[in-house]
Design a protein around this motif. Structure first.
Motif, PDB file in Angstrom:
ATOM      1  N   ALA A  87       4.704  -9.427   0.855  1.00 50.01           N
ATOM      2  CA  ALA A  87       4.646  -8.224   1.710  1.00 50.01           C
ATOM      3  C   ALA A  87       3.410  -8.176   2.599  1.00 50.01           C
ATOM      4  O   ALA A  87       3.079  -7.121   3.135  1.00 50.01           O
ATOM      5  N   THR A  88       2.744  -9.297   2.817  1.00 49.12           N
ATOM      6  CA  THR A  88       1.617  -9.308   3.751  1.00 49.12           C
ATOM      7  C   THR A  88       2.059  -8.898   5.148  1.00 49.12           C
ATOM      8  O   THR A  88       1.354  -8.153   5.843  1.00 49.12           O
ATOM      9  N   CYS A  89       3.223  -9.362   5.578  1.00 55.77           N
ATOM     10  CA  CYS A  89       3.738  -8.972   6.904  1.00 55.77           C
ATOM     11  C   CYS A  89       3.994  -7.470   6.971  1.00 55.77           C
ATOM     12  O   CYS A  89       3.760  -6.838   8.013  1.00 55.77           O
ATOM     13  N   ILE A  90       4.492  -6.894   5.888  1.00 57.89           N
ATOM     14  CA  ILE A  90       4.731  -5.443   5.860  1.00 57.89           C
ATOM     15  C   ILE A  90       3.414  -4.701   5.981  1.00 57.89           C
ATOM     16  O   ILE A  90       3.306  -3.697   6.712  1.00 57.89           O
ATOM     17  N   GLN A  91       2.396  -5.171   5.287  1.00 60.32           N
ATOM     18  CA  GLN A  91       1.087  -4.535   5.380  1.00 60.32           C
ATOM     19  C   GLN A  91       0.582  -4.550   6.826  1.00 60.32           C
ATOM     20  O   GLN A  91       0.079  -3.541   7.338  1.00 60.32           O
ATOM     21  N   LEU A  92       0.716  -5.678   7.499  1.00 58.12           N
ATOM     22  CA  LEU A  92       0.292  -5.772   8.893  1.00 58.12           C
ATOM     23  C   LEU A  92       1.069  -4.803   9.777  1.00 58.12           C
ATOM     24  O   LEU A  92       0.504  -4.144  10.659  1.00 58.12           O
ATOM     25  N   ALA A  93       2.374  -4.714   9.547  1.00 61.12           N
ATOM     26  CA  ALA A  93       3.202  -3.821  10.352  1.00 61.12           C
ATOM     27  C   ALA A  93       2.811  -2.364  10.149  1.00 61.12           C
ATOM     28  O   ALA A  93       2.811  -1.564  11.102  1.00 61.12           O
ATOM     29  N   ARG A  94       2.485  -1.993   8.921  1.00 59.19           N
ATOM     30  CA  ARG A  94       2.118  -0.605   8.646  1.00 59.19           C
ATOM     31  C   ARG A  94       0.727  -0.266   9.194  1.00 59.19           C
ATOM     32  O   ARG A  94       0.495   0.871   9.608  1.00 59.19           O
ATOM     33  N   TYR A  95      -0.173  -1.224   9.217  1.00 60.09           N
ATOM     34  CA  TYR A  95      -1.518  -0.948   9.705  1.00 60.09           C
ATOM     35  C   TYR A  95      -1.587  -0.968  11.226  1.00 60.09           C
ATOM     36  O   TYR A  95      -2.272  -0.149  11.836  1.00 60.09           O
ATOM     37  N   GLN A 141     -14.070  -8.875  12.287  1.00 57.16           N
ATOM     38  CA  GLN A 141     -13.417  -7.920  11.389  1.00 57.16           C
ATOM     39  C   GLN A 141     -12.849  -8.615  10.155  1.00 57.16           C
ATOM     40  O   GLN A 141     -12.242  -9.687  10.256  1.00 57.16           O
ATOM     41  N   THR A 142     -13.027  -7.974   9.000  1.00 56.01           N
ATOM     42  CA  THR A 142     -12.359  -8.390   7.767  1.00 56.01           C
ATOM     43  C   THR A 142     -11.337  -7.310   7.428  1.00 56.01           C
ATOM     44  O   THR A 142     -11.710  -6.154   7.191  1.00 56.01           O
ATOM     45  N   VAL A 143     -10.068  -7.673   7.439  1.00 57.34           N
ATOM     46  CA  VAL A 143      -8.984  -6.733   7.183  1.00 57.34           C
ATOM     47  C   VAL A 143      -8.384  -7.081   5.825  1.00 57.34           C
ATOM     48  O   VAL A 143      -7.812  -8.157   5.649  1.00 57.34           O
ATOM     49  N   THR A 144      -8.531  -6.181   4.861  1.00 59.00           N
ATOM     50  CA  THR A 144      -8.055  -6.453   3.502  1.00 59.00           C
ATOM     51  C   THR A 144      -6.623  -5.939   3.363  1.00 59.00           C
ATOM     52  O   THR A 144      -6.379  -4.763   3.145  1.00 59.00           O
ATOM     53  N   LEU A 145      -5.672  -6.862   3.496  1.00 61.69           N
ATOM     54  CA  LEU A 145      -4.247  -6.534   3.473  1.00 61.69           C
ATOM     55  C   LEU A 145      -3.742  -6.327   2.053  1.00 61.69           C
ATOM     56  O   LEU A 145      -2.798  -5.564   1.834  1.00 61.69           O
ATOM     57  N   ARG A 188     -13.433   4.986  10.892  1.00 63.70           N
ATOM     58  CA  ARG A 188     -13.936   3.708  11.397  1.00 63.70           C
ATOM     59  C   ARG A 188     -13.498   2.543  10.519  1.00 63.70           C
ATOM     60  O   ARG A 188     -13.463   1.395  10.960  1.00 63.70           O
ATOM     61  N   LEU A 189     -13.126   2.842   9.272  1.00 65.18           N
ATOM     62  CA  LEU A 189     -12.711   1.789   8.336  1.00 65.18           C
ATOM     63  C   LEU A 189     -11.211   1.723   8.130  1.00 65.18           C
ATOM     64  O   LEU A 189     -10.671   0.669   7.790  1.00 65.18           O
ATOM     65  N   PHE A 190     -10.519   2.851   8.287  1.00 56.67           N
ATOM     66  CA  PHE A 190      -9.097   2.911   7.960  1.00 56.67           C
ATOM     67  C   PHE A 190      -8.327   3.566   9.103  1.00 56.67           C
ATOM     68  O   PHE A 190      -8.861   4.420   9.816  1.00 56.67           O
ATOM     69  N   SER A 191      -7.077   3.173   9.228  1.00 63.42           N
ATOM     70  CA  SER A 191      -6.180   3.804  10.185  1.00 63.42           C
ATOM     71  C   SER A 191      -4.978   4.343   9.432  1.00 63.42           C
ATOM     72  O   SER A 191      -4.522   3.749   8.445  1.00 63.42           O
ATOM     73  N   ALA A 192      -4.452   5.474   9.878  1.00 56.96           N
ATOM     74  CA  ALA A 192      -3.257   6.033   9.249  1.00 56.96           C
ATOM     75  C   ALA A 192      -2.112   5.032   9.366  1.00 56.96           C
ATOM     76  O   ALA A 192      -1.967   4.352  10.386  1.00 56.96           O
ATOM     77  N   PRO A 193      -1.285   4.898   8.347  1.00 57.22           N
ATOM     78  CA  PRO A 193      -0.155   3.962   8.416  1.00 57.22           C
ATOM     79  C   PRO A 193       0.798   4.342   9.536  1.00 57.22           C
ATOM     80  O   PRO A 193       0.981   5.511   9.848  1.00 57.22           O
ATOM     81  N   GLN A 194       1.413   3.330  10.123  1.00 51.72           N
ATOM     82  CA  GLN A 194       2.210   3.538  11.326  1.00 51.72           C
ATOM     83  C   GLN A 194       3.703   3.423  11.038  1.00 51.72           C
ATOM     84  O   GLN A 194       4.157   2.482  10.392  1.00 51.72           O
ATOM     85  N   LEU A 195       4.464   4.383  11.541  1.00 50.84           N
ATOM     86  CA  LEU A 195       5.917   4.286  11.571  1.00 50.84           C
ATOM     87  C   LEU A 195       6.345   3.753  12.926  1.00 50.84           C
ATOM     88  O   LEU A 195       5.709   4.022  13.942  1.00 50.84           O
ATOM     89  N   HIS A 196       7.435   3.000  12.926  1.00 51.93           N
ATOM     90  CA  HIS A 196       8.015   2.528  14.184  1.00 51.93           C
ATOM     91  C   HIS A 196       9.039   3.570  14.616  1.00 51.93           C
ATOM     92  O   HIS A 196      10.147   3.643  14.075  1.00 51.93           O
ATOM     93  N   LEU A 197       8.677   4.381  15.587  1.00 54.37           N
ATOM     94  CA  LEU A 197       9.514   5.517  15.955  1.00 54.37           C
ATOM     95  C   LEU A 197      10.658   5.119  16.872  1.00 54.37           C
ATOM     96  O   LEU A 197      11.551   5.915  17.141  1.00 54.37           O
ATOM     97  N   SER A 198      10.662   3.911  17.383  1.00 54.73           N
ATOM     98  CA  SER A 198      11.736   3.473  18.280  1.00 54.73           C
ATOM     99  C   SER A 198      11.993   1.998  18.060  1.00 54.73           C
ATOM    100  O   SER A 198      11.065   1.201  18.008  1.00 54.73           O
TER     101      SER A 198
END
Length: 733
Positions: free
Chosen positions: A415-423, A378-382, A295-305
């Motif tokens: 790298a804030t944008c990278i953090q957003l992309a991974r989350y 929501q508070t998202v700590t990047l 509920r607090l965290f999501s697995a980091p995401q890869l861009h598969l395509s």
């Protein structure tokens, strides 16, 4: 002589736009060639780069843009602070690099950054690097020094060297004088030197540059005594770093590959290289957190395509035709000397597991869009770290989302944008587009180095009729505008708003390095400032008043009120209160401290605040450090929240000495409990007001944040135990 090459980065959907390599040599020197994009520091740390080692050369490949030099400012600052290194040779398109570094004059630094000296070539006793310019795009040739021939002991003995202890002098290439006065030449007892191998790093972002590369005399020697390309072809390494626009089936590329026939060839291209996590330790930690607290965290995401069918048909065709060419992969290692030996090593540490990235981000509860009510904000700590990035904590960035289409961002570190992309994975552009206002609290680099790339990504993702407001010190606008002259940004839809209606005439008060004062004097000085409400009617210059009126009149911004106060911290630092519209009639207020000592004026503007996001850089045992560096301890931050009557607290900006610390409290702590942890030295000081807080005041529900945490306002009171479970998990690891 030893030399090794590590592949730091290859093109990925979310992180680096091109490749980057790290060269090690036996004299402990380091050389980075290629992409210097945001996130490079964490990548170097992941590859066990020790900042006490000397980085001799930063060779920026390609054109100078935010995507390939965005990590260079932070790297320079970290090198200066951690290694005490004074100078690095900078290679690349020098006019653009000089212009980029000129923008740094607007930063406020804790210490002087490393000095970059500009050059077209570099040489030491181990190697020589030559820049090859194709239009404004830099590629490189590296000539390694000649390898000494094998020592022949029988020849030495024949010439009268009977003491075997002297052999090592001759074997090292040094002449030797015997006791009888006879001089033994090293050349007489060693086989002839062998030419050193060469490395070619070709950064080719377009088909046009591929064609231009065909006209270059790549075999031109760049080191004294270097041999022609054909003399040691099989020992040479060629890296073709190809841009996404390069046609893998083009005749020009085929000719270029043929030119280097016989060399060890490696290629990188968006459609050949797999997406990956450069900061693998952080990704693995986030994966573990998602398993314990979905509920607090999501697995980091890869861009598969990241392409259409034709792109991947071309990639398959290339792999089939050029089977002798290896695809470059992050984590690959090559021993250049004593002999070429390429191997792929896993980028994962032994105690980390490969991530399962099959789960869709839409199925992860932590990433569900806010429904619109106050409890669902929501508070998202990047980024929850301080000063510089580490393996587990990125630098400052906190996103507050009130709905799927509205968010505000407090600070925007590298790298804030990278953090957003991974989350958020494929949903990241929509989340970036939802950001309406970005607040930059002050001019220390860990709070704003990601702003240029954020603007770049926002203008690509947001609707054409939407505006982005940036509120912060005026120098931030200067950095952005000067960067746009180097790498054009669409600033027509961006509005800048200075947090202050006037700048003090004594500008040196923002940089402690320029004028030496005692800590007490500095604290007194920063506390003299009055609070400055940012509202219609404030006496700004005409353009600032126009922007203020536009901000409050923009229904999409949902900003009802902004009020700032001077923080007790250098670097033109501010704390602020922001009131947002929720739904049709509701409001939600956020107090953001930025970096500061406990500040009574901040308490005054945030009375009854819904959410306090406060820095808690130091533990209670490091109060003297907190005082000297103008930060807050954890207990001080909680007392600030109690004093203002905040309803919830999120603590962030945690010192990198606490990489995996995190916990919470359920509001059962009294102010009297925390006051016992404060030092006696606060009595009689400007901070004595902390000791005067009513003992019976309850400390609000609070949590110490991790990177990648997405917590709903209504859940803050319940997640303390979960965060302690996560901390225990890390301790056991």
């Amino acid at each position: 002589m030893l030399a090794q090459l590590n592949v730091l980065a290859t093109p990925s959907a979310a992180e680096f736009s091109s490749s980057s390599i790290l060269l090690f040599t036996g004299n402990r020197n380091r050389y980075v060639i290629g992409n210097f994009g945001e996130g490079l520091q964490r990548t170097l740390i992941q590859h066990k780069f020790r900042f006490k080692d000397t980085l001799k050369v930063a060779a920026v490949a390609g054109n100078v843009s935010i995507s390939n030099v965005g990590g260079l400012p932070g790297l320079g600052i970290t090198l200066s602070e951690l290694s005490k290194q004074k100078q690095v040779v900078l290679l690349g398109h020098l006019p653009s690099l000089r212009a980029m570094i000129r923008t740094w004059r607007h930063f406020v630094l804790r210490s002087a950054t490393v000095q970059f000296s500009f050059a077209d070539t570099y040489a030491d006793d181990m190697l020589a690097i030559r820049t090859v310019m194709l239009d404004n795009s830099a590629s490189y040739t590296v000539q390694f020094a000649d390898m000494r021939g094998r020592f022949l002991p029988q020849r030495a003995e024949a010439l009268g060297v009977t003491d075997r202890k002297l052999y090592k002098i001759l074997a090292a290439g040094q002449d030797l004088q015997l006791e009888n006065g006879q001089t033994i030449k090293a050349d007489d007892v060693n086989e002839p030197a062998k030419p050193g191998p060469r490395l070619f790093f070709l950064e080719l972002s377009s088909d046009c540059l591929v064609s231009k590369a065909l006209d270059v005399h790549w075999a031109a020697p760049s080191h004294p005594g270097a041999q022609c390309l054909s003399d040691a072809q099989r020992d040479n390494v060629v890296i073709l770093s190809l841009g996404k626009a390069v046609d893998l089936r083009s005749d020009a590329l085929a000719q270029l590959i043929h030119m280097f026939e016989g060399c060890k060839l490696f290629v990188s291209h968006t459609h050949l290289c797999k997406d990956y996590f450069s900061a693998t330790s952080a990704a693995a930690a986030l994966q573990k957190c998602a398993e314990v607290a979905p509920r607090l965290f999501s697995a980091p995401q890869l861009h598969l395509s990241d392409g259409d069918d034709d792109d991947y048909d071309a990639a398959a065709w290339f792999r089939d035709r050029y089977r002798h060419i290896a695809v470059l992969e992050a984590g690959m290692e090559m021993a250049i000397l004593p002999q070429l030996n390429a191997s792929k090593t896993t980028a994962w540490a032994d105690d980390e597991t490969v991530l399962d990235v099959t789960q869709s981000p839409c199925e992860t509860d932590a990433l569900r869009d806010p429904a619109g009510g106050i409890d669902d904000v929501q508070t998202v700590t990047l980024g929850t770290g301080s000063s510089f990035p580490s393996k587990y904590r990125n630098v400052s960035g906190t996103l507050v989302r009130t709905s799927a289409h509205h968010a505000v961002l407090f600070d925007c570190g590298e790298a804030t944008c990278i953090q957003l992309a991974r989350y958020y994975g494929s949903r990241a552009p929509a989340v970036i587009a939802s950001i309406r206002v970005i607040f930059i609290s002050h001019l220390h680099a860990d709070h704003h180095l990601g702003i240029v790339r954020m603007i770049e990504q926002w203008t690509k993702a947001a609707p054409a009729d939407r505006k982005l407001y940036i509120v912060g010190p005026k120098r931030v606008a200067s950095v952005i505008e000067e960067w746009s002259a180097i790498d054009p940004l669409d600033l027509e839809r961006v509005r800048f708003l200075d947090m202050y209606n006037q700048v003090r005439s004594d500008s040196t008060d923002t940089n402690a390095v320029k004028r030496q004062r005692t800590a007490a004097e500095k604290h007194e000085e920063y506390m003299e400032e009055d609070l400055v409400p940012v509202e219609t009617g404030t006496k700004f210059s005409s353009d600032m008043e126009s922007v203020v009126n536009e901000l409050y009149g923009d229904e999409d911004s949902r900003i009802i009120e902004i009020c700032t106060v001077k923080a007790i911290h250098p670097a033109m630092a501010y704390s602020m209160k922001v009131v947002l519209r929720i739904g049709e009639m509701g409001t939600f207020s956020v107090g953001y401290s930025g970096d500061t000592r406990p500040n009574e004026k901040f308490v005054n503007i945030c009375t009854g605040i819904d959410l306090l996001v406060h820095e808690a850089t130091h533990g209670d045992d490091l109060h003297e450090d907190a005082y000297e560096k103008m930060h807050s301890t954890q207990s001080e931050s909680l007392l600030v929240g109690a004093a203002m009557g905040a309803k919830r607290i999120v603590l962030t900006h945690i010192s990198q000495r606490y990489p995996k610390a995190g916990h919470g409290n359920k509001g059962h702590i009294l102010a009297s409990d925390l006051k016992k942890r404060l030092p006696e030295t606060l009595k009689g000081s400007r901070y004595e007001w902390l000791l005067e807080i009513d003992d019976d005041k309850r400390v609000p529900e609070a949590i110490v944040a991790y990177d990648g945490m997405c917590v709903r306002y209504g859940d803050i009171k319940d997640v303390g135990a979960t965060l302690e479970d996560i901390a225990t998990m890390f301790e056991q690891d």
